[in-house]
Design a protein around this motif. Sequence first.
Motif, mmCIF file in Angstrom:
data_model
loop_
_atom_site.group_PDB
_atom_site.id
_atom_site.type_symbol
_atom_site.label_atom_id
_atom_site.label_comp_id
_atom_site.label_asym_id
_atom_site.label_seq_id
_atom_site.Cartn_x
_atom_site.Cartn_y
_atom_site.Cartn_z
ATOM 1 N N ALA A 237 0.830 -1.199 0.000
ATOM 2 C CA ALA A 237 0.000 0.000 0.000
ATOM 3 C C ALA A 237 0.871 1.258 0.000
ATOM 4 N N PRO A 238 0.478 2.279 -0.759
ATOM 5 C CA PRO A 238 1.262 3.525 -0.772
ATOM 6 C C PRO A 238 1.142 4.269 0.542
ATOM 7 N N ARG A 239 1.952 5.304 0.688
ATOM 8 C CA ARG A 239 1.941 6.084 1.927
ATOM 9 C C ARG A 239 0.588 6.796 2.095
ATOM 10 N N PRO A 240 0.099 6.926 3.337
ATOM 11 C CA PRO A 240 -1.190 7.611 3.547
ATOM 12 C C PRO A 240 -1.177 9.048 3.032
ATOM 13 N N SER A 241 -0.062 9.758 3.221
ATOM 14 C CA SER A 241 -0.005 11.141 2.738
ATOM 15 C C SER A 241 -0.163 11.199 1.227
ATOM 16 N N MET A 242 0.396 10.219 0.538
ATOM 17 C CA MET A 242 0.269 10.178 -0.922
ATOM 18 C C MET A 242 -1.180 9.947 -1.336
ATOM 19 N N MET A 243 -1.851 9.001 -0.680
ATOM 20 C CA MET A 243 -3.245 8.731 -1.016
ATOM 21 C C MET A 243 -4.149 9.899 -0.633
ATOM 22 N N ALA A 244 -3.822 10.591 0.468
ATOM 23 C CA ALA A 244 -4.613 11.765 0.847
ATOM 24 C C ALA A 244 -4.504 12.838 -0.236
ATOM 25 N N GLY A 245 -3.299 13.094 -0.723
ATOM 26 C CA GLY A 245 -3.144 14.048 -1.820
ATOM 27 C C GLY A 245 -3.882 13.603 -3.070
ATOM 28 N N TYR A 246 -3.878 12.295 -3.339
ATOM 29 C CA TYR A 246 -4.588 11.748 -4.507
ATOM 30 C C TYR A 246 -6.080 12.049 -4.414
ATOM 31 N N TYR A 247 -6.691 11.766 -3.261
ATOM 32 C CA TYR A 247 -8.127 12.004 -3.117
ATOM 33 C C TYR A 247 -8.453 13.502 -3.083
ATOM 34 N N GLU A 248 -7.547 14.316 -2.547
ATOM 35 C CA GLU A 248 -7.790 15.762 -2.552
ATOM 36 C C GLU A 248 -7.844 16.305 -3.977
ATOM 37 N N LYS A 249 -6.930 15.823 -4.836
ATOM 38 C CA LYS A 249 -6.959 16.261 -6.236
ATOM 39 C C LYS A 249 -8.217 15.753 -6.925
ATOM 40 N N LEU A 250 -8.680 14.559 -6.560
ATOM 41 C CA LEU A 250 -9.915 14.039 -7.156
ATOM 42 C C LEU A 250 -11.117 14.894 -6.791
ATOM 43 N N THR A 251 -11.144 15.434 -5.561
ATOM 44 C CA THR A 251 -12.269 16.301 -5.178
ATOM 45 C C THR A 251 -12.333 17.526 -6.079
ATOM 46 N N LYS A 252 -11.194 18.110 -6.407
ATOM 47 C CA LYS A 252 -11.188 19.290 -7.283
ATOM 48 C C LYS A 252 -11.626 18.916 -8.694
ATOM 49 N N ILE A 253 -11.171 17.764 -9.175
ATOM 50 C CA ILE A 253 -11.541 17.347 -10.541
ATOM 51 C C ILE A 253 -13.042 17.098 -10.629
ATOM 52 N N PHE A 254 -13.599 16.365 -9.667
ATOM 53 C CA PHE A 254 -15.036 16.074 -9.700
ATOM 54 C C PHE A 254 -15.863 17.337 -9.475
ATOM 55 N N LEU A 255 -15.358 18.273 -8.693
ATOM 56 C CA LEU A 255 -16.084 19.523 -8.484
ATOM 57 C C LEU A 255 -16.171 20.307 -9.783
ATOM 58 N N MET A 256 -15.052 20.369 -10.524
ATOM 59 C CA MET A 256 -15.069 21.099 -11.788
ATOM 60 C C MET A 256 -15.926 20.390 -12.833
ATOM 61 N N SER A 257 -16.011 19.061 -12.776
ATOM 62 C CA SER A 257 -16.823 18.326 -13.746
ATOM 63 C C SER A 257 -18.305 18.319 -13.376
ATOM 64 N N GLY A 258 -18.660 18.779 -12.173
ATOM 65 C CA GLY A 258 -20.058 18.829 -11.757
ATOM 66 C C GLY A 258 -20.611 17.504 -11.276
ATOM 67 N N ASN A 259 -19.745 16.546 -10.987
ATOM 68 C CA ASN A 259 -20.192 15.236 -10.504
ATOM 69 C C ASN A 259 -20.212 15.281 -8.977
ATOM 70 N N ALA A 260 -21.355 15.667 -8.429
ATOM 71 C CA ALA A 260 -21.461 15.870 -6.982
ATOM 72 C C ALA A 260 -21.329 14.565 -6.210
ATOM 73 N N LEU A 261 -21.831 13.454 -6.782
ATOM 74 C CA LEU A 261 -21.803 12.180 -6.066
ATOM 75 C C LEU A 261 -20.359 11.728 -5.841
ATOM 76 N N TYR A 262 -19.561 11.719 -6.887
ATOM 77 C CA TYR A 262 -18.183 11.244 -6.748
ATOM 78 C C TYR A 262 -17.293 12.297 -6.078
ATOM 79 N N HIS A 263 -17.697 13.566 -6.166
ATOM 80 C CA HIS A 263 -16.989 14.589 -5.399
ATOM 81 C C HIS A 263 -17.139 14.329 -3.906
ATOM 82 N N ALA A 264 -18.369 14.034 -3.477
ATOM 83 C CA ALA A 264 -18.590 13.715 -2.066
ATOM 84 C C ALA A 264 -17.892 12.419 -1.666
ATOM 85 N N ALA A 265 -17.876 11.428 -2.569
ATOM 86 C CA ALA A 265 -17.193 10.168 -2.257
ATOM 87 C C ALA A 265 -15.693 10.390 -2.085
#
Length: 782
Positions: A237-265
């Motif tokens: 498993a990768p480092r927790p800090s790395m995965m936290a950064g990964y999910y943080e970037k995903l929140t911005k991507i889903f927010l810009m795409s308007g996908n509220a469900l996966y943004h919340a996930a």
Amino acid sequence: MAPSSKPETVLKQAEGLVSLCVNMRKGRTAKEGLMQYKNIAQNASVASIEVVIKRFVQLADQKVQEAQEKADKVSAGAVKGTLEDVDDLEATETPESILLGAVSEDQSKDRTDRALVTPWLKFLWESYRTALETLKNNARLEAIYQQIAQQAFKFCLKHSRKVEFRRLCETIRLHLSTIAKYAHQPHAINLSDPDTLQRHLDTRFAQLSAAVELELWQEAFRSVEDVHNLLTMAKKAPRPSMMAGYYEKLTKIFLMSGNALYHAAAWNRFYAIVRSNPSAHPVKPADEEELSKLAGIVLVSALAVPLHADQNSVDPASSGRVSRLTALLGLSKTPTRAGLLASALASTMPTPLLKLVPAPVQALYDLLETSFDPLELCSSAAPVLKELEEIQEGIYQPYVAQLCDAILGRLLGQLGQVYDSINLSQVHELVAAIQVEGAGHVKVEGFIVAAAKRGEIPVQIDHATGVLYFTAGLFTSSSSDGASTSANTLDDAVQPSSADIVQTRLSTLATVLSTSLSVLFPPPPPTTQLASLLEAVEAERKSLAIKRALIVRRRELHLELTARQEKEEQGRKKAEASRKEKDEEAKRAIEEARKREIERARREVENIKKEEARQLAQNLSKRGNLKVDIDNMENLNTDSLMKLQVEQLEKEKRETSERLRIISKRMDHLRLEGAYRKEERPILAEDHAHQQAEDLAVFQASARSRREAARLAHDADLEIKERLGRMMDDYINTRGVMTGERERLAEEAGKAAEEESRLQEIETAKRKLEEEREQERAEQTC
């Protein structure tokens, strides 16, 4: 080893070549030189390749900085703003831009930067690409490859190069895809190695961060897919800090795409990592205040998900996209609004989420998920939304519009449970509290129509009477407000609808019938049940014994039948083999006869051809056109004889042509030499006299110089003789002393040698005398 082939010499030459190419902006030459140097040094000195590549990129970067400083001195202003106007560093100047620059009188900062900085900026970008191409697909150079890639990302961020960033991502993606192609080569990259995979992950996370900062959301999503593909290959498993950064970037991507469900996930996954490991936060370790802010965002993003988002995600046309997004989040199944809220509320370590969130967020959750008051829902939610907008840093601002839609959907669902119809004007009055000023009634009616079209709310609008009808079908659930996490949501209906009555009719009938049967036919007492069970067990045992006997008999019959079939099959195979063997013998006989006939015909044809070739050769020999031995021409035929004749004619023609050319050239040379000598004959005497005069002058000058040199040497020798003459007495005295000393030392050495020789003789005599005495004693004893 030659001096020019030593590693340190080759390294100095490579550094000199790189420096020269950078000064002259020769990118192609630098690339060819680096490729050749890599082929030379990759098996002997890998570290030197890193030194040369770093030196190359460093020199290019220095040139860009120097150009920027020079541009700043020429004209005031910021360089960065003008450089961003250059869309593509790899595009060449168009004729229109050249003409515009020639006729324009504007000597602005933009023009200065384009003339001074842009060429070096292009060269720096080319140097990054050259370095990556040189270092790709080599395990020994993997570390410096990833380092150069991250430097290229920083270059794109510093100068806001979006086009170049896309190309850089495509290049790195292409290099990764070709790893399997070069897997058989030595020093190939092995992605199963944890360290190598970790370096690739670090580079992809840097790529993702850069894409988000440049607001290239499509490229950011592709980077997320790259990261996910690498994560699936990782054994640990990768480092927790790395995965936290990964999910943080995903929140911005889903927010810009308007996908509220996966943004919340994505926020839910990010919060789960940070809550379990506060030091994994990408910016700073999460304290109580940071956890409270994150908890509020997680809950608000889940509440902002449309009420029927999970129903819309079940569309078969988009199932592939949904499963792809679910895999990117590392989830086993598609997220739902209810599941996200349940997951958020279930997190009780170290503190329940509802106790961490700010008061406005908790109030909003109570309004949407626990209370049932459609007439006061919007008016109660309006001040809560205003408080969320005014919270510092504006972290809830992106969710206000989505929350308004969620409140409107919840309102319509609750109204459908209470009313069969309601005036549109009353609905507008209820919604007015959360509507943006100037939006009017069109947005509300548009939302209702869209929800009805998607099948989320069974509703119809009658504009003639201004009435909204809730038309729930008999086989449609009346609980249209959908996914709620509250246990009493489905029980909040004031009265059951006709759909509820129809849908629960069969289950109600089954419940009543089961109760009636238990009353009419009560269960027997325990003793009777035990006896009946024993009888059933005995009967079952007997039936099993009969079945077992039948199975054994069937197995025996099956074995006998199988043996008989195998015996018949063997006899059939033997007969078939015998028949085939006879057929093959007959076929072989026919085939051999056919081959003999073909061979006889072939020999006849060859004999005819040989006879024709012999006659042709005799005719050609008589005419003198063929030079060949007629008695030794087994391998010659008519065609080969004609070819041989043509080749001999061609050869004679070439030889004749060559002889004529040589004779012509020789005659031209003789004519030219004769003309030269005829022309030079009158001036030979004059040249001879001139040459004699020059030789005499040279001889006289040489004689004078020799005499002068001899005189100077003689004077110098006399001066040395006079200087040495003054030391002659001292020399003679010193030589006498040294000679006497040497003679004395020689005499002493001679005396010492004589004494030593005399002593050795005495010792020898003594030893000899002792041996004779010993011999005499031995004889006397005997």
